[in-house]
Scaffold this motif. Structure first.
Motif, short mmCIF file in Angstrom:
data_model
loop_
_atom_site.label_atom_id
_atom_site.label_comp_id
_atom_site.label_asym_id
_atom_site.label_seq_id
_atom_site.Cartn_x
_atom_site.Cartn_y
_atom_site.Cartn_z
N UNK A 228 0.83 -1.10 0.09
CA UNK A 228 0.13 -0.07 -0.11
C UNK A 228 0.72 1.24 -0.03
N UNK A 229 1.99 1.19 0.52
CA UNK A 229 2.88 2.26 0.57
C UNK A 229 3.58 2.65 -0.53
N UNK A 230 3.74 1.40 -1.28
CA UNK A 230 4.50 1.64 -2.53
C UNK A 230 3.44 2.07 -3.50
N UNK A 231 2.35 1.80 -3.49
CA UNK A 231 1.21 2.18 -4.38
C UNK A 231 0.93 3.64 -4.30
N UNK A 232 1.03 3.92 -3.00
CA UNK A 232 0.58 5.50 -2.78
C UNK A 232 1.82 6.62 -3.31
#
Length: 419
Positions: A47-51
């Motif tokens: 999720x952090x990478x996608x954000x």
């Protein structure tokens, strides 16, 4: 509840089942929680990478991060509880109820979490995977009774059913979800009930087998104890059957056993059998004068004196009948002198009792007449010959005035006076 689900079970067995089921839930759940925690950490990283890479503008970073952290929190709390409550055998009923309630709340939160995540997913790809995955995992891993399992099912299904129209814009997809998820919920519920009832049946079967085993072992122990008591009773009966009721010394049946057992040994050629036939003088007159009770006392006293003459296992004393007793001994090279000493000692021991008996002419006290014989121990047949000779010698002693000893040896025709 029971194995057949229509028969009552003992409260203790049901309590024991609940404790074991709770421990089973903790063990299963702990393994799954560790896997879930690892997955949630990976999802947090993804999720952090996608954000930060702005891969999908529809991705609700704050909401998803909050959900993943929440799932981490649920499972960490569960792991702590599972580590604390490893042994529930001493748990009280109220404590067990609180643990079962806590587990129900945990499962409801996890399944409802899946419903909420599914609603969030509707804005991305519209699939109910999170709801389905959480429901089937909780249904398969955890075991709850019919009453408690309704709580997480109701919470998760109600959350999804109410929220789905607000998060999914397509009416067709909403209707499709309702139809498909209704079938999925029914199958999940059915599977969870089958697993629970199978676990219950297996547990109760094992309990019954263990109880049956305990009962069988107890019955076997009781039978063993009973057999031991019967063996003891049989031995006591056998002893009673071999002992004269009045005097307590062996009877004629016991005498036969003694003779048979002695002839099982390899006797030396020079072994001889010595018999003493002992008769209380004028016993009938004593009985008539003093009565049966006093006469019985005399028999007991005389028997004790005769029995005290036994010096080794090769000697035997038996009450032959009435006021007659027989002394028997297996020995080697017995001399007439030894027989004379033995018989005289026995006659003197009876006189030493000093039982008044005025009927007698030779003494003022009770006395005995003794017939002695010896015969070579070449088989059981000569035993009767030896007793016959002793009986003849006894008759000679009585004819000679009583209170004396006569001796006959195999081959001798006339009584020989000793002493």
């Amino acid at each position: 509840m029971s194995i057949l689900w229509d028969e009552p079970v003992h409260e203790a067995d049901l309590m024991n089942f609940r404790k074991h089921m709770m421990m089973e839930n903790f063990q299963r759940g702990a393994r799954v929680s560790k896997i879930v925690i690892l997955i949630e950490l990976l999802l947090l990283a993804a999720a952090t990478v996608i954000y930060f890479l702005r891969i999908d503008s529809r991705f609700l970073f704050g909401e998803y991060i909050s959900m993943y952290l929440l799932m981490l929190f649920f499972n960490l709390i569960f792991l702590l509880a599972a580590g604390k409550w490893k042994d529930l055998t001493e748990l009280s009923s109220s404590q067990l109820n609180r643990l079962e309630t806590g587990l129900t709340v945990y499962i409801a939160l996890v399944m409802t979490w899946g419903s909420v995540l599914t609603l969030l997913d509707q804005k991305l790809y519209g699939q109910p995977v999170a709801f389905m995955l959480n429901m089937i995992t909780m249904s398969v891993i955890f075991l709850l009774d019919d009453r408690r399992i309704k709580v997480p099912y109701a919470c998760s299904v109600l959350m999804l059913a109410v929220g789905l129209p607000f998060f999914q814009a397509s009416t067709d997809i909403v209707i499709g979800h309702y139809v498909n998820l209704s079938i999925f919920v029914f199958i999940s519920w059915l599977g969870s009930r089958m697993l629970y009832k199978n676990y219950y049946s297996n547990f109760m079967t094992r309990t019954l087998l263990e109880q049956s085993k305990i009962l069988v072992e107890k019955e076997a122990e009781e039978i063993k104890d009973m057999n031991a008591k019967l063996d003891l009773a049989n031995r006591q009966l056998m002893e009673l059957a071999l002992v004269d009721d009045l005097t307590g010394i062996p009877n004629r049946r016991s005498f036969r056993n003694f003779i048979d057992s002695m002839f099982t040994f390899d006797l030396k050629p020079e072994t001889v059998l010595t018999f003493l036939m002992i008769d209380i003088d004028f016993f009938k007159q004593f009985n008539d004068l003093h009565g049966h009770q006093e006469a019985d006392k005399v028999l007991i006293a005389v028997a004790d004196q005769i029995h005290s003459m036994i010096r080794n296992p090769k000697e035997f004393v038996v009450r032959w009948g009435g006021e007659e007793f027989v002394y028997c001994a297996f020995s080697e090279n017995t001399t007439e002198k030894e027989i004379a000493e033995l018989t005289e000692a026995l006659r003197a021991k009876i006189l030493s009792l000093q039982i008044p008996h005025r009927v007698m002419s030779s003494s003022d006290f009770l006395s005995v007449s003794i017939g002695a014989s010896t015969i070579r121990a070449v088989g059981t047949i000569p035993v009767s010959k030896g007793i016959e000779l002793a009986d003849q010698a006894l008759y000679a002693a009585k004819e000679d005035g009583r209170n004396c000893v006569k001796y006959l040896r195999d081959g001798w025709a006339e009584p020989i006076h000793i002493g």
